[in-house]
Design an enzyme around this catalytic site. Sequence first.
Site, mmCIF file in Angstrom:
data_model
loop_
_atom_site.group_PDB
_atom_site.id
_atom_site.type_symbol
_atom_site.label_atom_id
_atom_site.label_comp_id
_atom_site.label_asym_id
_atom_site.label_seq_id
_atom_site.Cartn_x
_atom_site.Cartn_y
_atom_site.Cartn_z
ATOM 1 N N LYS A 1 0.836 -1.201 0.000
ATOM 2 C CA LYS A 1 0.000 0.000 0.000
ATOM 3 C C LYS A 1 0.872 1.253 0.000
ATOM 4 C CE LYS A 1 -3.517 2.535 2.481
ATOM 5 N NZ LYS A 1 -4.358 2.665 3.665
ATOM 6 N N GLU B 1 10.985 -4.519 3.751
ATOM 7 C CA GLU B 1 11.118 -5.923 3.350
ATOM 8 C C GLU B 1 10.644 -6.129 1.911
ATOM 9 O OE1 GLU B 1 9.730 -4.753 6.054
ATOM 10 O OE2 GLU B 1 10.249 -5.946 7.826
ATOM 11 N N GLY C 1 -4.323 -1.892 5.228
ATOM 12 C CA GLY C 1 -3.487 -3.022 4.825
ATOM 13 C C GLY C 1 -4.070 -4.362 5.241
ATOM 14 N N ARG C 2 -4.539 -4.475 6.493
ATOM 15 C CA ARG C 2 -5.038 -5.771 6.973
ATOM 16 C C ARG C 2 -6.456 -6.062 6.480
ATOM 17 N NH1 ARG C 2 -3.718 -2.197 10.758
ATOM 18 N NH2 ARG C 2 -5.246 -1.349 12.203
ATOM 19 N N GLU D 1 -2.949 -5.826 15.706
ATOM 20 C CA GLU D 1 -2.583 -4.537 15.110
ATOM 21 C C GLU D 1 -3.762 -3.559 15.228
ATOM 22 O OE1 GLU D 1 0.457 -4.028 11.720
ATOM 23 O OE2 GLU D 1 -1.454 -3.757 10.715
ATOM 24 N N HIS E 1 -0.976 -31.911 20.032
ATOM 25 C CA HIS E 1 0.215 -32.606 20.515
ATOM 26 C C HIS E 1 1.296 -31.630 20.965
ATOM 27 C CE1 HIS E 1 -1.663 -36.295 19.217
ATOM 28 N NE2 HIS E 1 -2.104 -35.566 18.206
ATOM 29 N N LYS F 1 10.684 1.224 12.785
ATOM 30 C CA LYS F 1 11.157 1.674 11.470
ATOM 31 C C LYS F 1 12.028 2.914 11.631
ATOM 32 C CE LYS F 1 6.922 0.124 9.160
ATOM 33 N NZ LYS F 1 5.765 0.512 8.374
HETATM 34 O O1 F6P Z 1 4.378 -2.374 9.464
HETATM 35 C C1 F6P Z 1 3.039 -2.721 9.540
HETATM 36 C C2 F6P Z 1 2.346 -2.531 8.229
HETATM 37 O O2 F6P Z 1 2.231 -1.180 7.951
HETATM 38 C C3 F6P Z 1 0.992 -3.191 8.192
HETATM 39 O O3 F6P Z 1 -0.004 -2.406 8.750
HETATM 40 C C4 F6P Z 1 0.803 -3.462 6.744
HETATM 41 O O4 F6P Z 1 -0.164 -4.434 6.492
HETATM 42 C C5 F6P Z 1 2.210 -3.924 6.373
HETATM 43 O O5 F6P Z 1 3.073 -3.150 7.172
HETATM 44 C C6 F6P Z 1 2.563 -3.770 4.926
HETATM 45 O O6 F6P Z 1 2.437 -2.446 4.520
HETATM 46 P P1 F6P Z 1 2.473 -2.043 2.998
HETATM 47 O O7 F6P Z 1 1.320 -2.675 2.323
HETATM 48 O O8 F6P Z 1 2.404 -0.556 2.985
HETATM 49 O O9 F6P Z 1 3.776 -2.540 2.425
#
Ligand code: F6P
Length: 505
Positions: A198, A204, A257-258, A343, A374, A488
Amino acid sequence: MTPTELTAWTELQQLAQSAPARDIAGGFAADAARASKFALEAAGLQANLSRNWIDGAVLDALIRLAEQSQLPRWRSALLTGAPINNTEQRPAWHSALRGSVGDAQVTRQVADERDKMLALAESLRAGARRGSTGAPIETVLCCGIGGSDLGPRLVTEALGTPTGAARLRFVTNIDPVDLEQALIGARSESTLVVAISKSFTTLETLQNARAALDWLASAPGVRPAQQFVAITNQPAKAIGFGALPENILTFADWVGGRYSVWSPCGFPVALAHGAAAFRGLLAGAAALDRHFAEAPLTQNLPVVLGLLGVWYANFHALPTRAVIPYAQRLAKLTPYLQQLEMESLGKRVDRDGQAVSFATSPVTWGDVGTTGQHSVFQFLHQGTQPTPVDFITCRAFEHSASERERLLYSNALAQADALAFGDSVLGSAAANPHQVCPGGRPSNFITLPDFSPQSVGELLALYEHRTFVQGVIWGINPFDQFGVEIGKKLLAQRLSGTAAKRSGN
Ligand code: F6P
């Protein structure tokens, strides 16, 4: 007014002191109709809530808590696109991605963005898309994390074995091993790299996408930009990263995002299972939205599930809850719900920035059944912290032709009963204290009719609204996540060499 000042809150505190509601076995003994009295249905989902620490009085007081918290007003604000994400001044309008909303412009924008994504997915499924050397695309690598990974990955798995010409791979972790493993067997000239982000600033995702594009570039003749798609709310950033404008899919900033699996971020689902499945997923979620909007509070499954969560977290001080899906297809449900719930609800101040005086998000944890039986079930049966459990399974398993599916279903029921009734289910209490399972441990037993896209859509929307309900009761904004920013920022300081050394390393 804080929730603790509501009369229903005080009422619930008093009810929590009374033993009868905790006595699940006693509740069944006293009322032969208990199982049906505490059964709810939402679209195709069914929930047996009778193994909870509840009676009629508790449920009535919980419903009063919802009314006094003005849940119906907040629900309508959510579903009509009011800017209820107050700290970021925008709606949280994921329901508009899956149902009809009374706004022609939003409806058109959503449909256009969705159609573009589905067209890309279908061309890949048909083997019609070619890479820059003319080789057909065989592998699609999706780079994303958090909400840009967990929902799409969960649904992709939940719908079963992927179909179509292109193989789907996911990479999430910045650890290079994740990308190495995702690329095993892939060829540069026939791989499409898709970055789902987003913000298009997530470390990452950008690092993995960059490494994957470098890998594409290492093959003779491959022009990486032509084999790169960005799915984002920040197209300018994607272009700055190297995406071609025609290879960018966008969506609105009111898609959290979620909550983004319903948006073009759900591309992996459409790629693996097709456009019709994706539309079915949306239809299921829309059916659950209608249930949430229209069912009376007492019959409203996300409302009642949310209130039960509040009952345990605030009135019984239970700090965790377990989610145990009895279906390998739902193995990713627990990490998905960890993000959705923790979150959204892991907040220490209310909407106005005032510190809250009560517990908010419990820890969500769990494992898939029967595997978890288990490992973690010892804690559930004999640990000192009673832990409410959501058992989630598929009704079709009960009478399946597969013996193992029937066993899966029976195991889920056996565990729910063992937790609720303890040793009495075996006919006599254990004599040895080490063997005693006291029972009296609460759970919900939730079933999907099947693993159709509709049913999976219903399940995810159920948990979204359950989470929202808790946010309303606690008076917090469940749609921001500023807590993830501190790490971050400190990382940026460390990388620039300006971070103060406070600990040994
Ligand atoms: O760091 C948390 C977060 O911002 C989440 O809320 C989100 O789902 C995820 O990182 C990925 O964010 P993006 O879609 O902006 O890469």
